[in-house]
Design an enzyme around this catalytic site. Structure first.
Site, PDB file in Angstrom:
ATOM      1  N   ALA A   1     -37.706  73.381  56.243  1.00 53.29           N
ATOM      2  CA  ALA A   1     -37.313  73.832  54.506  1.00 53.29           C
ATOM      3  C   ALA A   1     -35.855  74.056  54.456  1.00 53.29           C
ATOM      4  CB  ALA A   1     -37.830  75.164  54.170  1.00 53.29           C
TER       5      ALA A   1
ATOM      6  N   SER B   1     -29.663  67.317  62.258  1.00 52.68           N
ATOM      7  CA  SER B   1     -29.354  65.955  61.965  1.00 52.68           C
ATOM      8  C   SER B   1     -28.313  65.371  62.699  1.00 52.68           C
ATOM      9  CB  SER B   1     -28.891  65.839  60.413  1.00 52.68           C
ATOM     10  OG  SER B   1     -28.181  64.894  60.116  1.00 52.68           O
TER      11      SER B   1
ATOM     12  N   TYR C   1     -23.454  70.218  53.727  1.00 52.27           N
ATOM     13  CA  TYR C   1     -24.881  69.947  54.263  1.00 52.27           C
ATOM     14  C   TYR C   1     -24.664  70.039  55.878  1.00 52.27           C
ATOM     15  CZ  TYR C   1     -28.768  67.262  56.195  1.00 52.27           C
ATOM     16  OH  TYR C   1     -29.506  66.780  56.806  1.00 52.27           O
TER      17      TYR C   1
ATOM     18  N   LYS D   1     -25.973  72.455  58.888  1.00 50.12           N
ATOM     19  CA  LYS D   1     -27.006  72.237  60.076  1.00 50.12           C
ATOM     20  C   LYS D   1     -26.356  72.643  61.335  1.00 50.12           C
ATOM     21  CE  LYS D   1     -30.483  70.014  57.927  1.00 50.12           C
ATOM     22  NZ  LYS D   1     -31.807  70.630  58.023  1.00 50.12           N
TER      23      LYS D   1
ATOM     24  N   ASN E   1     -30.593  57.740  49.146  1.00 53.73           N
ATOM     25  CA  ASN E   1     -30.666  56.846  50.683  1.00 53.73           C
ATOM     26  C   ASN E   1     -30.807  55.436  50.222  1.00 53.73           C
ATOM     27  OD1 ASN E   1     -31.763  59.957  51.570  1.00 53.73           O
ATOM     28  ND2 ASN E   1     -29.927  59.075  52.479  1.00 53.73           N
TER      29      ASN E   1
ATOM     30  N   ALA F   1     -17.689  57.444  49.767  1.00 51.16           N
ATOM     31  CA  ALA F   1     -16.619  58.348  50.263  1.00 51.16           C
ATOM     32  C   ALA F   1     -17.536  59.011  51.558  1.00 51.16           C
ATOM     33  CB  ALA F   1     -16.216  59.333  49.343  1.00 51.16           C
TER      34      ALA F   1
HETATM   35  N1  UFG Z   1     -26.342  52.570  51.349  1.00 50.12           N
HETATM   36  C1  UFG Z   1     -25.991  51.901  50.208  1.00 50.12           C
HETATM   37  N2  UFG Z   1     -26.408  51.698  48.998  1.00 50.12           N
HETATM   38  C2  UFG Z   1     -27.306  52.922  48.604  1.00 50.12           C
HETATM   39  C3  UFG Z   1     -27.461  53.763  49.558  1.00 50.12           C
HETATM   40  C4  UFG Z   1     -27.063  53.609  50.833  1.00 50.12           C
HETATM   41  O1  UFG Z   1     -25.512  50.564  50.571  1.00 50.12           O
HETATM   42  O2  UFG Z   1     -27.741  52.929  47.477  1.00 50.12           O
HETATM   43  C5  UFG Z   1     -25.737  52.351  52.632  1.00 50.12           C
HETATM   44  C6  UFG Z   1     -24.786  53.635  53.106  1.00 50.12           C
HETATM   45  O3  UFG Z   1     -23.553  53.379  52.764  1.00 50.12           O
HETATM   46  C7  UFG Z   1     -25.060  53.793  54.508  1.00 50.12           C
HETATM   47  C8  UFG Z   1     -26.592  53.100  54.733  1.00 50.12           C
HETATM   48  O4  UFG Z   1     -26.900  52.520  53.310  1.00 50.12           O
HETATM   49  O5  UFG Z   1     -24.334  52.739  55.005  1.00 50.12           O
HETATM   50  C9  UFG Z   1     -27.348  54.428  54.858  1.00 50.12           C
HETATM   51  O6  UFG Z   1     -27.229  55.462  53.892  1.00 50.12           O
HETATM   52  P1  UFG Z   1     -28.272  56.335  53.719  1.00 50.12           P
HETATM   53  O7  UFG Z   1     -27.758  57.236  52.597  1.00 50.12           O
HETATM   54  O8  UFG Z   1     -29.608  56.051  53.584  1.00 50.12           O
HETATM   55  O9  UFG Z   1     -28.041  57.302  55.068  1.00 50.12           O
HETATM   56  P2  UFG Z   1     -26.904  57.913  55.792  1.00 50.12           P
HETATM   57  O10 UFG Z   1     -26.622  57.509  57.080  1.00 50.12           O
HETATM   58  O11 UFG Z   1     -25.700  57.998  54.729  1.00 50.12           O
HETATM   59  O12 UFG Z   1     -27.465  59.628  55.788  1.00 50.12           O
HETATM   60  C10 UFG Z   1     -28.244  59.842  56.635  1.00 50.12           C
HETATM   61  C11 UFG Z   1     -29.108  61.185  56.141  1.00 50.12           C
HETATM   62  C12 UFG Z   1     -28.111  62.394  55.918  1.00 50.12           C
HETATM   63  C13 UFG Z   1     -27.317  62.540  57.225  1.00 50.12           C
HETATM   64  C14 UFG Z   1     -26.446  61.380  57.390  1.00 50.12           C
HETATM   65  C15 UFG Z   1     -25.600  61.477  58.752  1.00 50.12           C
HETATM   66  O13 UFG Z   1     -29.702  60.792  54.751  1.00 50.12           O
HETATM   67  O14 UFG Z   1     -29.111  63.617  55.911  1.00 50.12           O
HETATM   68  O15 UFG Z   1     -27.480  60.410  57.630  1.00 50.12           O
HETATM   69  O16 UFG Z   1     -26.625  61.620  59.800  1.00 50.12           O
HETATM   70  F1  UFG Z   1     -26.488  63.507  57.020  1.00 50.12           F
END
Ligand code: UFG
Length: 336
Positions: free
Chosen positions: A81, A124, A149, A153, A199, A292
């Site tokens: 949660a 994470s 966030y 964690k 994501n 960003a």
């Molecule tokens: N991406 C895109 N287009 C989108 C969404 C994401 O190109 O519409 C790219 C992002 O730039 C990134 C990759 O896809 O390169 C993965 O992005 P996500 O948002 O799916 O995942 P992140 O790695 O950014 O985030 C994850 C978890 C978070 C955590 C982070 C760091 O979702 O909770 O890893 O550990 F904080």
């Protein structure tokens, strides 16, 4: 004897319920449904034939949470949660610190009062911060996190390390997730984000099913083989089974951080191509500015989980795509 799953109506929590029931455990769920779905729990009951006691309460509420420990003989807790949207956390830092720390502090207090000392915490890979070398190794410790966030964690990890030092019976696993995707192979439960998905995988799945026009790929000139970011995507059922393995690990006392990832990076373009080749659905996309705070690439050193828990991710990228599509195509509007 039951396992308490906080946030059990959410994406990872619901898949972990199935893994726990498959392994022979009874489960009790508490979830305030701020980002989860009671329908997910109902569907798991249908799928498994098990009744899952469900409390729609706030984990930070001392009286209501302690009642759950009176009602059931809880032997361990998996704590999901919390709030989890990186961008939102920058807008609402007070909410993120209050909810994520408040739920955890109340939970460990109630656990100690009830004499329950086994805890698996949903952490994470973000706690490694932006300076850590890849692949991420647990021994590197926590770095400087770049959003509330991630900082929440990292703070909770610190809190739980201190809690474990204060009483020798604690057995706490801090599971550092990489990028969980996919769904249970039944297609009955899956990821159902509220609003526009943050994501990659749920966004791509919603494009495929026609809910969104096109995917934006954030950045095409990163210092990676194809210029797009690379991440360590793992199947959510592998991740779920990692929680069961952590719960069953009786080798350590105290507090231990463990990566859960595959150990291999995959780029955004490779993700798109893998999805297209499995589903035969084209994903229209454009490469736009960087988002960003995104790091060029990170993935797990997955050896500690294998050595300590006997766990390793076993499902392929292809299975992740098949199961995502199975869920999304059967449930185009999620649980609604
Ligand atoms: N991406 C895109 N287009 C989108 C969404 C994401 O190109 O519409 C790219 C992002 O730039 C990134 C990759 O896809 O390169 C993965 O992005 P996500 O948002 O799916 O995942 P992140 O790695 O950014 O985030 C994850 C978890 C978070 C955590 C982070 C760091 O979702 O909770 O890893 O550990 F904080």
């Amino acid at each position: 004897m039951s396992i308490l799953v906080t946030g059990g109506a959410g994406y990872i929590g619901s898949h972990t319920l199935i893994a726990l029931i498959d392994a022979g455990y009874r489960c009790v769920v508490v979830d305030d449904l701020s980002n989860g779905s009671a329908e997910a729990v109902r569907r798991i009951e249908m799928l498994t034939g098990e009744r899952i006691p469900f409390y729609q309460i706030d984990v930070a509420d001392p009286l209501l949470l302690s009642k759950v420990f009176y009602d059931h003989l809880i032997t361990g807790v998996i704590h999901f949660a919390g709030l989890k949207a990186v961008g939102e956390s920058v807008e609402k830092p007070i909410d993120y610190y209050q909810v994520n720390l408040g739920t955890t502090l109340n939970l460990v207090r109630c656990m100690a009062e009830a004499g329950v000392f086994k805890l698996v915490f949903s952490s994470s890979a973000t706690v490694y911060g932006s300076e850590a070398p890849v692949p991420y190794v647990e021994g590197y410790g926590r770095g400087i996190t770049s959003n509330p966030y991630g900082t929440s964690k990292a703070m909770i990890e610190q809190v739980l390390e201190d809690v474990a030092k204060s009483e020798s019976r604690w057995q706490i696993s801090l599971l550092r997730y990489f990028n969980p995707i996919g769904a249970h192979s039944s297609g009955v439960i899956g990821e159902d984000p509220q609003g526009v998905p943050n994501n990659l995988m749920p966004f791509m799945a919603q494009v495929a099913v026609g809910r969104r026009a096109a995917l934006q790929v954030f950045g095409g000139d990163y210092p990676t083989p194809d210029g797009t970011c690379r991440r360590d995507y793992l199947h959510v059922m592998d991740l779920a089974e990692g929680h069961v393995a952590a719960l069953e690990n009786n080798h350590h006392l105290g507090c231990d951080a463990i990566n859960l990832g595959t150990g291999s990076p995959v780029s955004v373009l490779e993700m798109i191509h893998a999805f297209e080749s499995v589903t035969n659905v084209q994903i229209p996309f454009t490469i736009v500015d960087k988002r960003a705070g995104d790091l060029p690439e990170f993935w797990a050193d997955a050896s500690k989980a294998k050595q300590l828990l006997g766990w390793q991710a076993k499902r392929s990228l292809e299975e992740m795509m098949i199961d995502t599509w199975n869920w999304q195509s059967k449930n185009p509007d999620g649980y609604r």
